[in-house]
Motif scaffolding. Structure first.
Motif, mmCIF file in Angstrom:
data_model
loop_
_atom_site.group_PDB
_atom_site.id
_atom_site.type_symbol
_atom_site.label_atom_id
_atom_site.label_comp_id
_atom_site.label_asym_id
_atom_site.label_seq_id
_atom_site.Cartn_x
_atom_site.Cartn_y
_atom_site.Cartn_z
ATOM 1 N N SER A 116 -3.651 -5.402 -11.467
ATOM 2 C CA SER A 116 -2.782 -4.632 -10.603
ATOM 3 C C SER A 116 -2.485 -3.333 -11.129
ATOM 4 O O SER A 116 -2.374 -3.043 -12.173
ATOM 5 C CB SER A 116 -1.895 -5.445 -9.795
ATOM 6 N N GLY A 120 2.848 -4.008 -7.750
ATOM 7 C CA GLY A 120 2.234 -5.385 -7.888
ATOM 8 C C GLY A 120 2.504 -6.188 -9.133
ATOM 9 O O GLY A 120 2.654 -7.260 -9.144
ATOM 10 N N ASP A 154 -1.114 -8.274 -2.624
ATOM 11 C CA ASP A 154 -1.821 -7.268 -1.756
ATOM 12 C C ASP A 154 -1.125 -5.812 -2.288
ATOM 13 O O ASP A 154 0.032 -5.627 -2.086
ATOM 14 C CB ASP A 154 -1.505 -7.366 -0.318
ATOM 15 N N SER A 156 -1.408 -1.693 -2.282
ATOM 16 C CA SER A 156 -1.982 -0.451 -1.187
ATOM 17 C C SER A 156 -1.021 0.772 -1.347
ATOM 18 O O SER A 156 0.152 0.534 -1.397
ATOM 19 C CB SER A 156 -2.729 -0.850 -0.025
ATOM 20 N N GLN A 189 -6.165 1.367 -2.346
ATOM 21 C CA GLN A 189 -6.199 -0.241 -2.480
ATOM 22 C C GLN A 189 -6.638 -0.416 -3.949
ATOM 23 O O GLN A 189 -7.556 0.123 -4.470
ATOM 24 C CB GLN A 189 -7.124 -0.734 -1.453
ATOM 25 N N LYS A 191 -8.581 -3.552 -5.669
ATOM 26 C CA LYS A 191 -9.363 -4.763 -5.666
ATOM 27 C C LYS A 191 -10.186 -4.953 -6.684
ATOM 28 O O LYS A 191 -10.579 -4.129 -7.337
ATOM 29 C CB LYS A 191 -10.308 -4.148 -4.446
ATOM 30 N N ARG A 216 -1.401 -3.644 8.156
ATOM 31 C CA ARG A 216 -1.141 -4.718 7.193
ATOM 32 C C ARG A 216 -0.603 -5.744 7.396
ATOM 33 O O ARG A 216 -0.687 -6.875 6.732
ATOM 34 C CB ARG A 216 -0.764 -3.774 5.960
ATOM 35 N N ARG A 220 0.090 -11.256 11.158
ATOM 36 C CA ARG A 220 -0.424 -11.964 9.799
ATOM 37 C C ARG A 220 0.383 -13.197 9.921
ATOM 38 O O ARG A 220 1.839 -13.239 9.698
ATOM 39 C CB ARG A 220 -0.407 -11.120 8.629
ATOM 40 N N ILE A 223 1.296 -14.272 5.080
ATOM 41 C CA ILE A 223 1.996 -13.448 4.195
ATOM 42 C C ILE A 223 3.312 -13.829 3.729
ATOM 43 O O ILE A 223 3.969 -14.504 4.332
ATOM 44 C CB ILE A 223 2.389 -11.753 4.762
ATOM 45 N N TYR A 279 2.880 -6.846 -1.701
ATOM 46 C CA TYR A 279 3.333 -8.123 -1.362
ATOM 47 C C TYR A 279 2.374 -9.393 -1.768
ATOM 48 O O TYR A 279 1.478 -8.836 -2.207
ATOM 49 C CB TYR A 279 3.779 -8.240 -0.128
ATOM 50 N N HIS A 281 0.317 -12.636 -0.509
ATOM 51 C CA HIS A 281 -0.126 -13.510 0.527
ATOM 52 C C HIS A 281 0.019 -15.017 -0.021
ATOM 53 O O HIS A 281 0.315 -15.324 -0.927
ATOM 54 C CB HIS A 281 -1.784 -13.365 0.607
#
Length: 283
Positions: A116, A120, A154, A156, A189, A191, A216, A220, A223, A279, A281
């Motif tokens: 990351s 992150g 996550d 981005s 992002q 990935k 985002r 949800r 999260i 953040y 998940h």
């Protein structure tokens, strides 16, 4: 066991968080016109912007050297038993590779490839600090647990200006022209350890930011609401940042919403008025 948590300057944690959690930092280098400068000490993001805007060349980044890591780890081990150290993705920098070489020489050091960047990495650092305080895991076990948890990140950012990406060779002139004509704002992002372009938003930048946050977070159920970072590269008004935080809080009941300013690495690639939410998940 006394375990120290440390990280590269790419973790983008604020000075207040670094002091609060006693996190030790190894700075990367920023290369400006052939001169190697220490990230956050010899140069700041605003100085990078001023240099580029005045017609200077793009700044680049250089990894922490094996020698620097070796010296840093030895200093840390003078008053702790082991070190768990966090790095920007190994696909983006040689930092992790260099640290592994140094760790093998020094011993009792456990480098973690965050896969990351920015906060992150910071999320993983704060998780590791919590585990050291609980005192149930060894340094090696903490490193392994963070390698598991990195898959839940996550990460981005939404970019307002493409000129920095263009000057850095990450965006073609045609793409730059098209994006400017259409008022496009790309989402960058992370990935599989790499940066890639996700959805492109169109319209006034703050409106795009609010749409990006809504898409985002809203609705949800996967999260982790303990903590979210709002990390930005400067140039925002207090009113704009307040709008962003209000949007974040309206969609998820986060215990902590932490604001940080991106350091030289993100800033030199993306330019000012780039903002991301970062953040975990839960699954």
């Amino acid at each position: 066991m006394n375990i120290r948590i440390s990280a590269d300057s790419t973790c983008d944690l604020s000075p207040e968080l670094i002091e609060k959690y006693d996190i030790r930092i190894t700075p990367l280098y920023i290369v400006r016109d052939g001169q190697s400068l220490v990230d956050g000490k010899d140069i700041t993001p605003d100085e990078i912007y001023a240099h580029v805007n005045s017609g200077g060349g793009m700044c680049s980044t250089a990894a922490v050297s094996v020698y620097d890591y070796t010296q840093f780890f030895r200093r840390q081990l003078e008053d702790c038993d082991a070190v768990v150290h966090f790095h920007i993705s190994g696909d983006m920098s040689a930092c992790y590779q260099n640290a592994c070489i140094a760790a093998q020489e020094v011993g009792n050091v456990y480098p973690v490839d965050s896969r990351s960047l920015s906060t992150g990495i910071g999320q993983l650092v704060l998780e590791a600090v919590q585990l050291t305080r609980e005192g149930k895991l060894t340094a090696q076990e903490i490193a392994h647990e963070m390698e598991r948890r990195r898959e839940l990140l996550d990460v981005s950012f939404l970019v307002e200006r493409l000129d920095f990406l263009h000057k850095g060779g990450r965006c073609s002139g045609v793409a730059l022209l098209g994006a400017n004509m259409l008022n496009l704002r790309p989402c960058i992002q992370v990935k599989d350890g790499q940066m890639m372009v996700g959805k492109k938003y169109r319209g006034p930048y703050v409106s795009c930011l609010l749409q990006y946050i809504r898409e985002r977070l809203k609705g949800r159920d996967d999260i982790d609401t303990r903590r979210i970072f709002i990390t930005e590269s400067g140039g925002f008004t207090p009113e704009e940042l307040a709008q962003v935080e209000a949007a974040v809080r309206s969609y998820q009941p986060f215990d902590e919403v932490l604001h940080t300013r991106a350091g030289c690495t993100v800033s030199s690639h993306c330019g000012p008025r780039t903002l991301g939410i970062l953040y975990f998940h839960t699954k």
